[in-house]
Write a protein that holds these residues in place. Structure first.
Motif, PDB file in Angstrom:
ATOM      1  N   GLN A   6       2.300   3.166  -1.605  1.00  0.00           N
ATOM      2  CA  GLN A   6       2.689   2.076  -2.493  1.00  0.00           C
ATOM      3  C   GLN A   6       3.429   0.993  -1.715  1.00  0.00           C
ATOM      4  OE1 GLN A   6       5.022   4.221  -5.388  1.00  0.00           O
ATOM      5  NE2 GLN A   6       3.276   4.507  -6.755  1.00  0.00           N
ATOM      6  N   LYS A   7       4.340   1.387  -0.855  1.00  0.00           N
ATOM      7  CA  LYS A   7       5.083   0.415  -0.047  1.00  0.00           C
ATOM      8  C   LYS A   7       4.149  -0.344   0.872  1.00  0.00           C
ATOM      9  CE  LYS A   7       9.545   2.808  -0.013  1.00  0.00           C
ATOM     10  NZ  LYS A   7      10.564   3.477   0.834  1.00  0.00           N
ATOM     11  N   ALA A   8       3.182   0.378   1.453  1.00  0.00           N
ATOM     12  CA  ALA A   8       2.237  -0.271   2.366  1.00  0.00           C
ATOM     13  C   ALA A   8       1.437  -1.334   1.627  1.00  0.00           C
ATOM     14  CB  ALA A   8       1.303   0.760   2.986  1.00  0.00           C
ATOM     15  N   CYS A   9       0.932  -0.994   0.439  1.00  0.00           N
ATOM     16  CA  CYS A   9       0.128  -1.954  -0.317  1.00  0.00           C
ATOM     17  C   CYS A   9       0.951  -3.165  -0.726  1.00  0.00           C
ATOM     18  CB  CYS A   9      -0.470  -1.288  -1.545  1.00  0.00           C
ATOM     19  SG  CYS A   9      -1.861  -0.194  -1.168  1.00  0.00           S
ATOM     20  N   GLN A  10       2.226  -2.959  -1.060  1.00  0.00           N
ATOM     21  CA  GLN A  10       3.094  -4.082  -1.391  1.00  0.00           C
ATOM     22  C   GLN A  10       3.245  -4.998  -0.182  1.00  0.00           C
ATOM     23  OE1 GLN A  10       6.681  -2.184  -2.748  1.00  0.00           O
ATOM     24  NE2 GLN A  10       5.727  -1.433  -4.631  1.00  0.00           N
ATOM     25  N   GLY A  11       3.384  -4.393   1.014  1.00  0.00           N
ATOM     26  CA  GLY A  11       3.510  -5.190   2.227  1.00  0.00           C
ATOM     27  C   GLY A  11       2.248  -5.965   2.520  1.00  0.00           C
ATOM     28  N   TYR A  12       1.110  -5.347   2.268  1.00  0.00           N
ATOM     29  CA  TYR A  12      -0.158  -6.020   2.512  1.00  0.00           C
ATOM     30  C   TYR A  12      -0.314  -7.222   1.583  1.00  0.00           C
ATOM     31  CZ  TYR A  12      -1.330  -1.555   4.741  1.00  0.00           C
ATOM     32  OH  TYR A  12      -1.332  -0.432   5.526  1.00  0.00           O
ATOM     33  N   ALA A  13       0.030  -7.014   0.305  1.00  0.00           N
ATOM     34  CA  ALA A  13      -0.120  -8.089  -0.666  1.00  0.00           C
ATOM     35  C   ALA A  13       0.729  -9.296  -0.292  1.00  0.00           C
ATOM     36  CB  ALA A  13       0.256  -7.584  -2.059  1.00  0.00           C
ATOM     37  N   SER A  14       1.894  -9.047   0.310  1.00  0.00           N
ATOM     38  CA  SER A  14       2.789 -10.140   0.684  1.00  0.00           C
ATOM     39  C   SER A  14       2.196 -11.021   1.765  1.00  0.00           C
ATOM     40  CB  SER A  14       4.139  -9.584   1.155  1.00  0.00           C
ATOM     41  OG  SER A  14       3.997  -8.900   2.379  1.00  0.00           O
ATOM     42  N   LEU A  15       1.171 -10.523   2.460  1.00  0.00           N
ATOM     43  CA  LEU A  15       0.534 -11.305   3.520  1.00  0.00           C
ATOM     44  C   LEU A  15      -0.687 -12.052   3.014  1.00  0.00           C
ATOM     45  CD1 LEU A  15       0.733  -8.774   6.471  1.00  0.00           C
ATOM     46  CD2 LEU A  15       2.117 -10.804   6.117  1.00  0.00           C
ATOM     47  N   ASN A  16      -0.922 -11.977   1.700  1.00  0.00           N
ATOM     48  CA  ASN A  16      -2.025 -12.713   1.076  1.00  0.00           C
ATOM     49  C   ASN A  16      -3.392 -12.331   1.634  1.00  0.00           C
ATOM     50  OD1 ASN A  16      -0.266 -14.267  -0.606  1.00  0.00           O
ATOM     51  ND2 ASN A  16       0.226 -15.545   1.165  1.00  0.00           N
ATOM     52  N   ILE A  17      -3.604 -11.053   1.859  1.00  0.00           N
ATOM     53  CA  ILE A  17      -4.922 -10.577   2.249  1.00  0.00           C
ATOM     54  C   ILE A  17      -5.406  -9.626   1.168  1.00  0.00           C
ATOM     55  CG2 ILE A  17      -4.420 -10.796   4.712  1.00  0.00           C
ATOM     56  CD1 ILE A  17      -4.164  -7.742   4.785  1.00  0.00           C
ATOM     57  N   LEU A  18      -6.709  -9.368   1.164  1.00  0.00           N
ATOM     58  CA  LEU A  18      -7.273  -8.489   0.147  1.00  0.00           C
ATOM     59  C   LEU A  18      -6.684  -7.095   0.282  1.00  0.00           C
ATOM     60  CD1 LEU A  18     -11.038  -9.523   0.403  1.00  0.00           C
ATOM     61  CD2 LEU A  18      -9.387 -10.212  -1.345  1.00  0.00           C
ATOM     62  N   SER A  19      -6.412  -6.476  -0.852  1.00  0.00           N
ATOM     63  CA  SER A  19      -5.846  -5.132  -0.801  1.00  0.00           C
ATOM     64  C   SER A  19      -6.291  -4.331  -2.014  1.00  0.00           C
ATOM     65  CB  SER A  19      -4.315  -5.184  -0.743  1.00  0.00           C
ATOM     66  OG  SER A  19      -3.789  -5.738  -1.931  1.00  0.00           O
ATOM     67  N   SER A  20      -6.269  -3.017  -1.849  1.00  0.00           N
ATOM     68  CA  SER A  20      -6.597  -2.098  -2.926  1.00  0.00           C
ATOM     69  C   SER A  20      -5.732  -0.860  -2.777  1.00  0.00           C
ATOM     70  CB  SER A  20      -8.084  -1.706  -2.855  1.00  0.00           C
ATOM     71  OG  SER A  20      -8.353  -0.629  -3.753  1.00  0.00           O
ATOM     72  N   PRO A  21      -5.287  -0.273  -3.881  1.00  0.00           N
ATOM     73  CA  PRO A  21      -4.466   0.944  -3.787  1.00  0.00           C
ATOM     74  C   PRO A  21      -5.293   2.213  -3.588  1.00  0.00           C
ATOM     75  CG  PRO A  21      -4.750   0.327  -6.078  1.00  0.00           C
ATOM     76  CD  PRO A  21      -5.413  -0.759  -5.265  1.00  0.00           C
ATOM     77  N   LEU A  22      -6.615   2.096  -3.612  1.00  0.00           N
ATOM     78  CA  LEU A  22      -7.475   3.276  -3.518  1.00  0.00           C
ATOM     79  C   LEU A  22      -7.336   3.970  -2.169  1.00  0.00           C
ATOM     80  CD1 LEU A  22     -10.748   1.925  -5.179  1.00  0.00           C
ATOM     81  CD2 LEU A  22      -8.941   3.304  -6.234  1.00  0.00           C
ATOM     82  N   THR A  23      -7.477   5.275  -2.181  1.00  0.00           N
ATOM     83  CA  THR A  23      -7.498   6.073  -0.946  1.00  0.00           C
ATOM     84  C   THR A  23      -8.772   6.901  -0.919  1.00  0.00           C
ATOM     85  OG1 THR A  23      -6.283   7.917  -1.941  1.00  0.00           O
ATOM     86  CG2 THR A  23      -4.983   6.214  -0.835  1.00  0.00           C
ATOM     87  N   ILE A  24      -9.237   7.210   0.289  1.00  0.00           N
ATOM     88  CA  ILE A  24     -10.477   7.967   0.455  1.00  0.00           C
ATOM     89  C   ILE A  24     -10.232   9.081   1.464  1.00  0.00           C
ATOM     90  CG2 ILE A  24     -12.897   7.851   1.170  1.00  0.00           C
ATOM     91  CD1 ILE A  24     -12.823   4.853   0.444  1.00  0.00           C
ATOM     92  N   ASP A  25     -10.599  10.283   1.107  1.00  0.00           N
ATOM     93  CA  ASP A  25     -10.417  11.435   1.995  1.00  0.00           C
ATOM     94  C   ASP A  25     -11.452  11.371   3.117  1.00  0.00           C
ATOM     95  OD1 ASP A  25     -10.172  13.848   3.261  1.00  0.00           O
ATOM     96  OD2 ASP A  25     -10.289  15.068   1.440  1.00  0.00           O
ATOM     97  N   PRO A  26     -11.028  11.153   4.383  1.00  0.00           N
ATOM     98  CA  PRO A  26     -11.994  11.032   5.478  1.00  0.00           C
ATOM     99  C   PRO A  26     -12.675  12.342   5.843  1.00  0.00           C
ATOM    100  CG  PRO A  26      -9.761  11.030   6.350  1.00  0.00           C
ATOM    101  CD  PRO A  26      -9.637  10.976   4.849  1.00  0.00           C
ATOM    102  N   SER A  27     -12.177  13.456   5.315  1.00  0.00           N
ATOM    103  CA  SER A  27     -12.772  14.750   5.657  1.00  0.00           C
ATOM    104  C   SER A  27     -13.955  15.104   4.753  1.00  0.00           C
ATOM    105  CB  SER A  27     -11.717  15.853   5.563  1.00  0.00           C
ATOM    106  OG  SER A  27     -11.275  16.025   4.222  1.00  0.00           O
ATOM    107  N   LEU A  28     -14.217  14.284   3.731  1.00  0.00           N
ATOM    108  CA  LEU A  28     -15.336  14.542   2.826  1.00  0.00           C
ATOM    109  C   LEU A  28     -16.671  14.333   3.545  1.00  0.00           C
ATOM    110  CD1 LEU A  28     -14.142  12.670  -0.405  1.00  0.00           C
ATOM    111  CD2 LEU A  28     -14.270  15.150  -0.089  1.00  0.00           C
ATOM    112  N   PRO A  29     -17.720  15.025   3.109  1.00  0.00           N
ATOM    113  CA  PRO A  29     -19.063  14.763   3.654  1.00  0.00           C
ATOM    114  C   PRO A  29     -19.460  13.318   3.346  1.00  0.00           C
ATOM    115  CG  PRO A  29     -19.021  16.821   2.397  1.00  0.00           C
ATOM    116  CD  PRO A  29     -17.726  16.123   2.128  1.00  0.00           C
ATOM    117  N   LEU A  30     -20.279  12.746   4.217  1.00  0.00           N
ATOM    118  CA  LEU A  30     -20.644  11.341   4.072  1.00  0.00           C
ATOM    119  C   LEU A  30     -21.228  11.002   2.697  1.00  0.00           C
ATOM    120  CD1 LEU A  30     -20.729   8.596   5.422  1.00  0.00           C
ATOM    121  CD2 LEU A  30     -22.989   9.165   6.341  1.00  0.00           C
TER     122      LEU A  30
END
Length: 381
Positions: A6-30
């Motif tokens: 949550q803190k990371a996404c707030q920091g990203y938004a403050s830089l006026n770049i596209l952001s999303s709170p979604l997360t994706i498990d990289p260990s999942l099959p493609l």
């Protein structure tokens, strides 16, 4: 979503770049990852929100021992194909990587024209433009033509200005890694027994001695990539353009460390140090780094200075990544022999320590560097 995310996404938004709170498990099959990637793309890029899922093609570009890199090709309504790159951070890497520092770095490095264009961020990754270029292999990096290109680009990279403290981070990072690595406990009994064979008191003494010597070299402090392995170098030969990508470990650091670390990566993940560059190969790199437009005009003493710096700090690189590997052995779900990697890097450190610390001490004392001291015939595996 976790508090840190949550803190990371707030920091990203403050830089006026596209952001999303979604997360994706990289260990999942493609196939399973694809569904989440499509959801992410629709959430982040509003023009794609109404596209049918069949318009998205998700391909695995690479999967190193930390992150997963994906290419997403999108067929828009006007039948124009657009491609982006999505990097999923490895699980449990926030204990090793300062994501806020990476965010700061990426913003300015991207603006300076290095790597891909930064498009946005999400809960556990970044989105970039897709680079049309080839990712190098360790053997590619050793080719004289490619080495010259990398040296020139690294010289430019070292001139990037990042706001904030310009204190070199090497020893702060090594200290942090040492503190984490020296108190691990493994559930796997076999791993625990192997881990217990490590003398951290001895490792600590090695760090103290190495820092004392390298501090006296007065290597210039630059903005360093700090992880210039083959997978982080891309080259478009048709356009003669070099891209240095992924800035997870980037920070202000010693010039000698960034170059020495790069040389150590000639060995690849297999740690075949017979490929570590000899003196002539290093001098070729130094000439194009120090005077990109007039490499043949570099003074001999400047080559010798950088030779001392790079090889002394390559020792620090072995310590850094050896400790890093121990932490990864505990927290990473990636199928890689991190414990074995610790011993390979630490063995190389011990094998090269006497040679390159003698060279450094002789240089510091003002002794003339002679062929007997830095002859590459003495290089040990």
């Amino acid at each position: 979503m976790e508090v840190a995310e949550q803190k990371a996404c707030q920091g990203y938004a403050s830089l006026n770049i596209l952001s999303s709170p979604l997360t994706i498990d990289p260990s999942l099959p493609l196939p399973h990852i694809k569904n989440h990637i499509v959801e992410l793309c629709k959430d982040m890029f509003k023009d794609w929100s109404k596209l049918d899922d069949s318009c998205f093609l998700v391909e695995r570009i690479s999967g190193g021992i930390t992150n997963l890199l994906l290419k997403v090709s999108v067929k828009e309504e006007n039948c124009v194909d657009v491609s982006i790159a999505i990097r999923l951070f490895g699980l449990n890497t926030d204990s090793i990587i300062d994501r806020q520092r990476e965010l700061q770095a990426t913003k300015y490095i991207s603006a300076a024209g290095f790597g891909a264009k930064w498009l946005g961020v999400f809960g556990n990754g970044m989105v970039h433009s897709f680079i049309i270029a080839n990712t190098l292999t360790p053997s590619d990096m050793r080719e004289p033509k490619q080495a010259a290109k990398i040296a020139k680009q690294l010289q430019r990279f070292h001139q990037v200005e990042i706001p904030g403290s310009k204190e070199p981070q090497l020893w702060n990072e090594i200290r942090k890694f040492f503190e984490q690595a020296s108190v691990l406990e493994f559930d796997d009994i076999k791993k625990q027994k192997i881990y217990e064979t490590i003398s951290f008191a001895k490792v600590h003494d090695e760090i103290v001695e190495l820092k004392e010597v390298t501090d006296r070299l007065n290597s210039p402090v630059v903005y360093a990539h700090n992880d210039l392995l083959s997978g982080n170098v891309m080259i478009n030969n048709e356009q003669d353009k070099v891209y240095l990508i992924d800035y997870e470990y980037a920070s202000y650091n010693y010039r000698g460390y960034d170059i020495g670390n790069h040389f150590a990566e000639y060995a690849g993940f297999d740690c075949d140090y017979t490929f570590y560059p000899n003196r002539n190969e290093q001098y070729h790199f130094f000439r194009h780094y120090l005077k990109p437009e007039r490499p043949n005009e570099v003074a001999r003493e400047d080559l010798e200075t950088l030779y001392v710096e790079a090889n002394a700090y390559a020792l620090a690189s072995h310590i850094f990544w050896a400790l890093w590997a121990l932490i990864q052995a505990k927290v990473s779900p990636i199928d890689f022999d991190y414990l074995g990697y610790f011993f390979l890097r630490y063995k190389e450190y011990k094998g090269q320590k006497d040679k390159y610390l003698l060279l450094a001490r002789s240089y510091i004392a003002g002794c003339k560097i002679n062929g007997n001291i830095h002859s590459d015939q003495t290089h040990l595996k």
